[in-house]
Design an enzyme around this catalytic site. Structure first.
Site, PDB file in Angstrom:
ATOM      1  N   THR A 173      -3.471   2.918   5.679  1.00 30.25           N
ATOM      2  CA  THR A 173      -4.803   2.689   6.266  1.00 30.25           C
ATOM      3  C   THR A 173      -4.809   1.635   7.374  1.00 30.25           C
ATOM      4  O   THR A 173      -5.804   1.490   8.072  1.00 30.25           O
ATOM      5  CB  THR A 173      -5.778   2.208   5.175  1.00 30.25           C
ATOM      6  OG1 THR A 173      -5.232   1.028   4.578  1.00 30.25           O
ATOM      7  CG2 THR A 173      -6.024   3.274   4.133  1.00 30.25           C
ATOM      8  N   SER A 206       0.329  -9.421   6.689  1.00 32.76           N
ATOM      9  CA  SER A 206      -0.883  -8.598   6.771  1.00 32.76           C
ATOM     10  C   SER A 206      -0.667  -7.547   7.847  1.00 32.76           C
ATOM     11  O   SER A 206      -0.596  -7.857   9.042  1.00 32.76           O
ATOM     12  CB  SER A 206      -2.084  -9.492   7.116  1.00 32.76           C
ATOM     13  OG  SER A 206      -3.109  -8.728   7.705  1.00 32.76           O
ATOM     14  N   GLU A 256       0.846  -1.218   0.000  1.00 33.15           N
ATOM     15  CA  GLU A 256       0.000   0.000   0.000  1.00 33.15           C
ATOM     16  C   GLU A 256       0.874   1.258   0.000  1.00 33.15           C
ATOM     17  O   GLU A 256       0.577   2.233  -0.711  1.00 33.15           O
ATOM     18  CB  GLU A 256      -0.927   0.005   1.222  1.00 33.15           C
ATOM     19  CG  GLU A 256      -1.809   1.251   1.247  1.00 33.15           C
ATOM     20  CD  GLU A 256      -2.646   1.387   2.507  1.00 33.15           C
ATOM     21  OE1 GLU A 256      -3.098   0.352   3.060  1.00 33.15           O
ATOM     22  OE2 GLU A 256      -2.843   2.534   2.957  1.00 33.15           O
TER      23      GLU A 256
HETATM   24  S1  SF4 Z   1      -8.274  -2.948   5.748  1.00 28.52           S
HETATM   25 FE1  SF4 Z   1      -9.968  -3.306   4.333  1.00 28.52          FE
HETATM   26  S2  SF4 Z   1     -11.315  -1.479   4.434  1.00 28.52           S
HETATM   27 FE2  SF4 Z   1      -9.312  -0.979   5.369  1.00 28.52          FE
HETATM   28  S3  SF4 Z   1      -8.197  -0.030   3.690  1.00 28.52           S
HETATM   29 FE3  SF4 Z   1      -7.603  -2.195   3.750  1.00 28.52          FE
HETATM   30  S4  SF4 Z   1      -9.011  -3.199   2.313  1.00 28.52           S
HETATM   31 FE4  SF4 Z   1      -9.863  -1.162   2.765  1.00 28.52          FE
END
Ligand code: SF4
Length: 324
Positions: A180, A238, A141
């Site tokens: 995020t 993750s 990301e």
């Molecule tokens: S955890 Fe889920 S809702 Fe949050 S940014 Fe990542 S994919 Fe989107």
């Protein structure tokens, strides 16, 4: 000892209180990304190529592989004309440009909440602000967000110490954005340092941590302090799952294990546990939770309490290219 239906005696199992955090598991962005791959396979037929793990969970990836998805790290692995899906984590602009140059039919499964951060970055850049991105180096990301703008437009910081050392080109023209899936508490500390040093800094009200990451951390805090041990279902790569382990320990759990499935449980570490907390990162499917409960039931007399923090009702639409 207790009697079984066949009249034989067997040793009774020790009692275990199982506290299950809610919300847990799949978020709306993960559900959408998986759905996009499923719909693309149904509409275009196999193979459909997916750049990077669509979400960070090998069970999800293996299931989609079995349906005909082919996971690739490099666009050169997909033949011209093929359908390629970008993962929920988002990609640098250069990746989409490369896909177009290679005549690939690409579909973007970037979570809309990640796209929102990309939009903030664009907005600040257009306004002439230097951007500070709070995030973890190397996470897909973060790579995707950095790749929205020219190389010197965004400075990545990972810690409060980085924030204390950061020297902007012009302290009056800076802004911050964030990954995020960070720790809510760590990020608040970093933002506080930035706001104290640069009162003019622009940014979101608190940070860009998504609703799912926030809710899973808050729900876990409610049970971790009462738990002798916490089990977090999720993959080692993750980000939001790894953060849950940290949150559990900080909130008072005596131990916390990150497990990919029930098969990974380190039973020896649970020997003295009478209360176990259980949660799952945003990319872990529900059936893995069921597997952990079944494994615990095989060894303990389990009483389950679910601690519901908030109810989630977020749904994201899929792109039109796969919807019809
Ligand atoms: S955890 Fe889920 S809702 Fe949050 S940014 Fe990542 S994919 Fe989107």
């Amino acid at each position: 000892m207790e009697s079984r239906e066949d009249g034989k005696w067997e040793p009774s199992k020790p009692f275990l209180q199982l506290l299950i955090a809610s919300p847990r598991g799949f978020c709306a962005g993960v559900e959408r990304a998986i759905r996009i791959v499923e719909l693309a396979l149904a509409k275009f037929g196999a193979p459909v190529y997916v750049r990077h793990e669509i979400v960070h969970n090998r069970f999800v990836v293996d299931r989609l592989k079995s349906l005909g998805a082919v996971f690739i790290d490099d666009l050169a692995q997909a033949p011209a004309g093929a359908h390629v899906i970008f993962s929920a984590h988002g990609v640098a602009k250069s990746v989409a440009e490369d896909a177009t140059t290679r005549a690939l039919a690409w579909i973007d499964a970037t979570c809309p909440l990640v796209s929102k951060v990309h939009g903030e970055a664009e907005h600040h850049h257009r306004a002439g602000r230097q951007i500070v991105l709070i995030g973890h180096r190397g996470h897909p990301e973060v790579e995707g967000t950095l790749g929205q703008l020219p190389p010197d437009a965004i400075t990545l910081i990972e810690t409060a110490e980085d924030a204390a050392r950061f020297t902007p080109r012009d302290p009056e023209r800076i802004a911050f954005i964030s990954q995020t899936t960070l720790s809510v508490d760590d990020t608040a500390e970093i933002v506080a340092v930035l706001r104290r040093r640069f009162p003019q800094i622009r940014g979101p009200r608190r940070d860009d941590i998504c609703y799912a990451t926030t809710n899973r951390q808050e729900a876990l805090k409610r049970i971790a302090g009462q738990s002798d041990a916490v089990l977090v279902l999720g993959a080692p790569n993750s980000s939001n799952s790894v953060r849950l382990v940290e949150v559990a320990l900080r909130a008072g759990a005596r131990g916390a294990q990150l497990i990919q499935s029930a098969a990974d449980i380190a039973w020896a570490k649970l020997r003295d546990a009478r209360v176990i907390g259980l949660t799952a990162g945003a990319s872990a499917p529900d059936y893995l939770i069921d597997g952990v409960i079944a494994a615990l039931r095989s060894r303990y007399d389990v009483d389950i309490r679910e601690a519901q923090n908030v109810r989630e009702a977020v749904i994201f639409n899929v792109p039109r290219s796969v919807a019809s």
